[in-house]
Scaffold this motif. Structure first.
Motif, PDB file in Angstrom:
ATOM      1  N   UNK A  58       0.852  -1.177   0.000  1.00  0.00           N
ATOM      2  CA  UNK A  58       0.000   0.000   0.000  1.00  0.00           C
ATOM      3  C   UNK A  58       0.893   1.233   0.000  1.00  0.00           C
ATOM      4  N   UNK A  59       0.568   2.182  -0.824  1.00  0.00           N
ATOM      5  CA  UNK A  59       1.275   3.448  -0.880  1.00  0.00           C
ATOM      6  C   UNK A  59       0.891   4.259   0.363  1.00  0.00           C
ATOM      7  N   UNK A  60       1.866   4.830   1.057  1.00  0.00           N
ATOM      8  CA  UNK A  60       1.525   5.645   2.233  1.00  0.00           C
ATOM      9  C   UNK A  60       0.586   6.808   1.886  1.00  0.00           C
ATOM     10  N   UNK A  61       0.569   7.209   0.626  1.00  0.00           N
ATOM     11  CA  UNK A  61      -0.304   8.290   0.177  1.00  0.00           C
ATOM     12  C   UNK A  61      -1.616   7.763  -0.413  1.00  0.00           C
ATOM     13  N   UNK A  62      -1.913   6.490  -0.163  1.00  0.00           N
ATOM     14  CA  UNK A  62      -3.144   5.886  -0.698  1.00  0.00           C
ATOM     15  C   UNK A  62      -4.356   6.640  -0.163  1.00  0.00           C
ATOM     16  N   UNK A  63      -5.417   6.647  -0.941  1.00  0.00           N
ATOM     17  CA  UNK A  63      -6.634   7.328  -0.472  1.00  0.00           C
ATOM     18  C   UNK A  63      -7.236   6.595   0.731  1.00  0.00           C
ATOM     19  N   UNK A  64      -8.117   7.266   1.422  1.00  0.00           N
ATOM     20  CA  UNK A  64      -8.828   6.638   2.533  1.00  0.00           C
ATOM     21  C   UNK A  64      -9.843   5.664   1.936  1.00  0.00           C
ATOM     22  N   UNK A  65      -9.813   4.440   2.418  1.00  0.00           N
ATOM     23  CA  UNK A  65     -10.742   3.420   1.926  1.00  0.00           C
ATOM     24  C   UNK A  65     -12.018   3.466   2.747  1.00  0.00           C
ATOM     25  N   UNK A  66     -13.145   3.524   2.061  1.00  0.00           N
ATOM     26  CA  UNK A  66     -14.441   3.571   2.738  1.00  0.00           C
ATOM     27  C   UNK A  66     -15.103   2.194   2.716  1.00  0.00           C
ATOM     28  N   UNK A  67     -15.051   1.526   1.561  1.00  0.00           N
ATOM     29  CA  UNK A  67     -15.735   0.237   1.415  1.00  0.00           C
ATOM     30  C   UNK A  67     -14.752  -0.886   1.096  1.00  0.00           C
ATOM     31  N   UNK A  71     -11.008  -1.178  -1.362  1.00  0.00           N
ATOM     32  CA  UNK A  71      -9.774  -1.922  -1.093  1.00  0.00           C
ATOM     33  C   UNK A  71      -9.507  -2.909  -2.222  1.00  0.00           C
ATOM     34  N   UNK A  72     -10.550  -3.611  -2.675  1.00  0.00           N
ATOM     35  CA  UNK A  72     -10.409  -4.564  -3.793  1.00  0.00           C
ATOM     36  C   UNK A  72      -9.847  -3.872  -5.031  1.00  0.00           C
ATOM     37  N   UNK A  73     -10.422  -2.746  -5.369  1.00  0.00           N
ATOM     38  CA  UNK A  73      -9.992  -2.025  -6.564  1.00  0.00           C
ATOM     39  C   UNK A  73      -8.550  -1.542  -6.438  1.00  0.00           C
ATOM     40  N   UNK A  74      -8.169  -1.070  -5.254  1.00  0.00           N
ATOM     41  CA  UNK A  74      -6.800  -0.605  -5.036  1.00  0.00           C
ATOM     42  C   UNK A  74      -5.819  -1.767  -5.199  1.00  0.00           C
ATOM     43  N   UNK A  75      -6.146  -2.915  -4.597  1.00  0.00           N
ATOM     44  CA  UNK A  75      -5.264  -4.085  -4.692  1.00  0.00           C
ATOM     45  C   UNK A  75      -5.149  -4.548  -6.139  1.00  0.00           C
ATOM     46  N   UNK A  76      -6.269  -4.612  -6.842  1.00  0.00           N
ATOM     47  CA  UNK A  76      -6.226  -5.025  -8.266  1.00  0.00           C
ATOM     48  C   UNK A  76      -5.316  -4.118  -9.076  1.00  0.00           C
ATOM     49  N   UNK A  77      -5.423  -2.820  -8.856  1.00  0.00           N
ATOM     50  CA  UNK A  77      -4.598  -1.876  -9.563  1.00  0.00           C
ATOM     51  C   UNK A  77      -3.115  -2.064  -9.199  1.00  0.00           C
ATOM     52  N   UNK A  78      -2.850  -2.292  -7.915  1.00  0.00           N
ATOM     53  CA  UNK A  78      -1.467  -2.453  -7.449  1.00  0.00           C
ATOM     54  C   UNK A  78      -0.816  -3.710  -8.002  1.00  0.00           C
TER      55      UNK A  78
END
Length: 81
Positions: A58-67, A71-78
């Motif tokens: 996870x990037x320390x500058x990652x957006x705040x995850x609400x749902x 998180x799923x979308x962030x991981x897929x992108x990463x």
């Protein structure tokens, strides 16, 4: 890896972080704080477990995850980069 694979992996992680959490109630739209009771310590544990499971960081500058879907979308992108 598909979004569904990531979602299933996150459900397993969430069950480890919050053992009393009913997996059947977790959806993409579940709010981490309001619906699942994730606090800052649980979020840290979730992050560390997800990094290990999905071999990403996870990037320390990652957006705040609400749902859970966020998180799923962030991981897929990463993991696709």
């Amino acid at each position: 890896m598909t979004r569904e694979n990531v979602f299933e992996g996150l459900k397993e992680i969430l069950s480890g972080v919050k053992p009393k959490l009913d997996q059947s109630k977790i959806s993409y739209e579940s709010k981490l704080v309001n619906d699942l009771g994730i606090d800052s310590l649980s979020m840290l544990l979730l992050s560390l477990a997800a990094e290990n499971k999905f071999n990403m960081q996870f990037d320390p500058q990652a957006p705040v995850f609400v749902t859970v879907g966020d998180v799923c979308d962030y991981i897929l992108k990463a993991i696709s980069n």
